[in-house]
Design an enzyme around this catalytic site. Structure first.
Site, short mmCIF file in Angstrom:
data_model
loop_
_atom_site.label_atom_id
_atom_site.label_comp_id
_atom_site.label_asym_id
_atom_site.label_seq_id
_atom_site.Cartn_x
_atom_site.Cartn_y
_atom_site.Cartn_z
N VAL A 1 -25.04 -8.00 7.50
CA VAL A 1 -26.00 -9.08 8.17
C VAL A 1 -27.14 -8.60 9.16
O VAL A 1 -27.64 -9.31 9.85
CB VAL A 1 -25.12 -10.35 8.76
CG1 VAL A 1 -24.35 -10.86 7.79
CG2 VAL A 1 -24.17 -9.81 9.96
N SER B 1 -21.69 -5.17 8.20
CA SER B 1 -20.58 -4.97 7.18
C SER B 1 -20.73 -3.75 6.11
O SER B 1 -19.76 -3.48 5.34
CB SER B 1 -20.63 -6.16 6.21
OG SER B 1 -19.83 -7.06 6.80
N TYR C 1 -11.89 -3.66 14.18
CA TYR C 1 -13.05 -4.20 13.19
C TYR C 1 -14.47 -4.23 14.00
O TYR C 1 -15.36 -4.12 13.54
CB TYR C 1 -12.22 -5.65 12.86
CG TYR C 1 -13.28 -6.20 11.99
CD1 TYR C 1 -13.76 -5.86 10.42
CD2 TYR C 1 -14.15 -7.46 12.38
CE1 TYR C 1 -14.64 -6.57 9.98
CE2 TYR C 1 -14.90 -8.03 11.49
CZ TYR C 1 -15.15 -7.57 10.40
OH TYR C 1 -16.00 -8.46 9.55
N TYR D 1 -21.61 -9.88 -0.89
CA TYR D 1 -21.07 -11.37 -0.70
C TYR D 1 -21.17 -12.15 -1.95
O TYR D 1 -20.94 -11.50 -3.07
CB TYR D 1 -21.85 -11.90 0.56
CG TYR D 1 -22.05 -11.06 1.59
CD1 TYR D 1 -21.38 -10.30 2.28
CD2 TYR D 1 -23.25 -11.07 2.05
CE1 TYR D 1 -21.51 -9.32 3.34
CE2 TYR D 1 -23.62 -10.33 3.14
CZ TYR D 1 -22.85 -9.45 3.61
OH TYR D 1 -23.08 -8.56 4.76
N LYS E 1 -17.68 -1.59 6.44
CA LYS E 1 -16.69 -1.74 5.34
C LYS E 1 -16.52 -0.75 4.51
O LYS E 1 -15.24 -0.53 3.99
CB LYS E 1 -16.69 -3.35 4.80
CG LYS E 1 -16.66 -4.39 5.68
CD LYS E 1 -16.59 -5.77 5.14
CE LYS E 1 -16.41 -6.79 6.19
NZ LYS E 1 -17.08 -7.02 7.24
O1 DON Z 1 -17.27 -10.34 10.84
C1 DON Z 1 -18.46 -10.65 11.51
O2 DON Z 1 -18.81 -11.69 11.71
C2 DON Z 1 -19.74 -9.50 11.29
N1 DON Z 1 -19.38 -8.83 12.35
C3 DON Z 1 -19.48 -8.87 9.86
C4 DON Z 1 -20.93 -8.98 9.58
C5 DON Z 1 -21.36 -8.85 7.92
O3 DON Z 1 -22.33 -7.96 7.76
C6 DON Z 1 -20.87 -9.81 7.18
N2 DON Z 1 -19.56 -9.44 6.55
N3 DON Z 1 -18.87 -9.25 5.78
#
Ligand code: DON
Length: 306
Positions: free
Chosen positions: A260, A65, A190, A242, A68
């Site tokens: 993550v 993320s 994405y 988050y 983003k």
């Molecule tokens: O969308 C997902 O599941 C992940 N690739 C995004 C991961 C992440 O770090 C959390 N997202 N806001």
């Protein structure tokens, strides 16, 4: 400040060792769970062009993320304030992949750093890019001054295989008219963004534009305007970690964006960008070692936006 940075960084590993074993790597996407959980790295890139690294700062990890922020920066550059007619600027207080608020808020994502917001931002960007994945990669390579940044095919595939919730978000957003392009194109773009692999030093360099009013770290050009850089920093502060953004503001007090994959990028406006990486995550999906290292660093330097 230089000696200070080195002295403080020399103490970080000890602080981080105290929280080792308290969390676990993300496993909802299997390719992410295979990482060595004992890794830790930290890198700093100052606005006057100096770099500092410790530990595994040159080892690549999945940026997830953190991408983003790149997506928002590119989109804001192309579409300016109009972007905020389709994505809000409020913290969500809900998990990053939640669908619930979209229902009673008519398909307007709370902010660009939750999945729904990033999917709409990606949709906006698709209107402007000829070869979205390659253009995105080139943008990130330019910012980090590293042609050797790539996406990780296994992570990318794994995102697709476990992407039902993101697909659901897209369909839901489209039902409100807040997605224009084909859902398959948005998901592809994405997932590609999330699957880039970068090191702490790549990311610290790439984020330096947010510490220097939007100026490109390696070229005589603007990545975003000064006002846009301020807006991105404020969104990182309020929405970048988050549903733990309040805790980050309380303990670290800097604009941060986490992923993550265990990375967190933080901005000290006017001074430096920082990237920390430790794969063990806490309950809300943020790197425990990363958060602790940032908290320690800020306490020791005394620098904060507050
Ligand atoms: O969308 C997902 O599941 C992940 N690739 C995004 C991961 C992440 O770090 C959390 N997202 N806001």
């Amino acid at each position: 400040m230089e000696r200070n940075i080195e002295e403080i960084l020399a103490l970080v590993s000890g602080v981080v060792a105290d929280v080792q074993g308290q969390g676990k790597p993300a496993d909802y996407i299997p390719a992410l769970s295979e990482v060595d959980r004992s890794k830790f790295g930290m890198a700093i890139s100052t606005v006057d062009g100096r770099d500092f690294v410790i530990g595994d700062a040159e080892k690549r990890f999945s940026i997830q993320s953190i991408s983003k922020v790149f997506c928002l920066s590119m989109a804001i550059h192309y579409s300016g304030e109009a972007l905020f007619e389709r994505v809000g600027v409020e913290p969500s207080g809900t998990p990053f992949n939640s669908l619930s608020q979209l229902d009673y808020e008519n398909g307007l994502p709370r902010n660009p750093f939750i999945n729904s917001g990033a999917l709409v931002t990606s949709d906006i960007l698709l209107e402007h890019l000829g070869s979205p994945n390659q253009d995105f990669l080139d943008f990130v390579r330019g910012l980090s001054n590293n042609i050797d940044v790539h996406y990780d095919e296994r992570v990318y595939r794994s995102e697709f295989d476990h992407g039902n919730r993101n697909a659901a978000l897209c369909h839901y957003l489209k039902s409100f008219g807040n997605i224009k392009n084909d859902i398959s194109r948005i998901l592809d773009f994405y997932f590609y963004q999330c699957s880039l692999s970068m090191s702490c030093i790549d990311l610290a360099r790439a984020f330096r534009f947010l510490a220097q009013d939007g100026a490109h770290p390696f070229r005589e050009e603007e990545v975003v305007s000064r006002l846009q850089a301020r807006r991105i920093n404020s969104l990182m502060m309020t929405c970048g970690t988050y549903d733990e953004a309040g805790e980050f503001a309380f303990r670290v007090g800097l604009p941060c964006k986490s992923g993550v994959g265990g990375g967190i990028v933080a901005i000290m406006p006017g001074e430096m960008s920082i990237c920390v990486w430790g794969p063990e995550l806490g309950a809300k999906g943020n790197s425990i070692a990363g958060m602790r290292a940032l908290e320690f660093f800020v306490q020791k330097t005394g620098h904060s936006v507050f």
